[in-house]
Design a protein around this motif. Structure first.
Motif, PDB file in Angstrom:
ATOM      1  N   GLU A   1      30.023  62.113  74.291  1.00  0.00           N
ATOM      2  CA  GLU A   1      29.602  63.253  73.474  1.00  0.00           C
ATOM      3  C   GLU A   1      28.267  62.972  72.791  1.00  0.00           C
ATOM      4  O   GLU A   1      27.359  63.796  72.818  1.00  0.00           O
ATOM      5  N   GLU A   2      28.151  61.792  72.190  1.00  0.00           N
ATOM      6  CA  GLU A   2      26.917  61.418  71.497  1.00  0.00           C
ATOM      7  C   GLU A   2      25.747  61.329  72.468  1.00  0.00           C
ATOM      8  O   GLU A   2      24.635  61.737  72.161  1.00  0.00           O
ATOM      9  N   ALA A   3      25.992  60.804  73.659  1.00  0.00           N
ATOM     10  CA  ALA A   3      24.935  60.669  74.660  1.00  0.00           C
ATOM     11  C   ALA A   3      24.424  62.030  75.097  1.00  0.00           C
ATOM     12  O   ALA A   3      23.218  62.226  75.279  1.00  0.00           O
ATOM     13  N   ILE A   4      25.334  62.986  75.257  1.00  0.00           N
ATOM     14  CA  ILE A   4      24.922  64.334  75.650  1.00  0.00           C
ATOM     15  C   ILE A   4      24.060  64.963  74.556  1.00  0.00           C
ATOM     16  O   ILE A   4      23.011  65.542  74.834  1.00  0.00           O
ATOM     17  N   LYS A   5      24.483  64.846  73.307  1.00  0.00           N
ATOM     18  CA  LYS A   5      23.712  65.413  72.201  1.00  0.00           C
ATOM     19  C   LYS A   5      22.321  64.786  72.137  1.00  0.00           C
ATOM     20  O   LYS A   5      21.328  65.483  71.955  1.00  0.00           O
ATOM     21  N   THR A   6      22.265  63.471  72.299  1.00  0.00           N
ATOM     22  CA  THR A   6      20.981  62.767  72.262  1.00  0.00           C
ATOM     23  C   THR A   6      20.066  63.262  73.372  1.00  0.00           C
ATOM     24  O   THR A   6      18.869  63.498  73.150  1.00  0.00           O
ATOM     25  N   GLU A   7      20.617  63.450  74.553  1.00  0.00           N
ATOM     26  CA  GLU A   7      19.823  63.920  75.693  1.00  0.00           C
ATOM     27  C   GLU A   7      19.294  65.333  75.460  1.00  0.00           C
ATOM     28  O   GLU A   7      18.123  65.611  75.711  1.00  0.00           O
ATOM     29  N   ILE A   8      20.138  66.212  74.948  1.00  0.00           N
ATOM     30  CA  ILE A   8      19.694  67.580  74.664  1.00  0.00           C
ATOM     31  C   ILE A   8      18.543  67.560  73.668  1.00  0.00           C
ATOM     32  O   ILE A   8      17.508  68.205  73.878  1.00  0.00           O
ATOM     33  N   LEU A   9      18.713  66.822  72.595  1.00  0.00           N
ATOM     34  CA  LEU A   9      17.686  66.785  71.554  1.00  0.00           C
ATOM     35  C   LEU A   9      16.393  66.159  72.072  1.00  0.00           C
ATOM     36  O   LEU A   9      15.301  66.612  71.735  1.00  0.00           O
TER      37      LEU A   9
END
Length: 55
Positions: free
Chosen positions: A43-51
């Protein structure tokens, strides 16, 4: 109801869209984690990638 929510996406800023997407990812990840016993790293990795792609 769903049609209204989808139509509302067109009026959202990028930040609002990311927030909505993150909510969906978190919801799905939490339910997946309940089944698989995984941590929230995905979940954290996806958020980081989006940002990172927004900048």
């Amino acid at each position: 109801m769903l049609e209204k929510k989808i139509a509302a996406l067109k009026n959202m800023s990028k930040e609002e869209l990311v927030s909505e997407y993150c909510k969906m990812v978190m919801y799905n990840t939490q339910h997946l984690e309940a089944c698989l016993g995984k941590s929230g790293q995905y979940e954290e990795a996806i958020k980081t990638e989006i940002l990172s792609r927004m900048n």
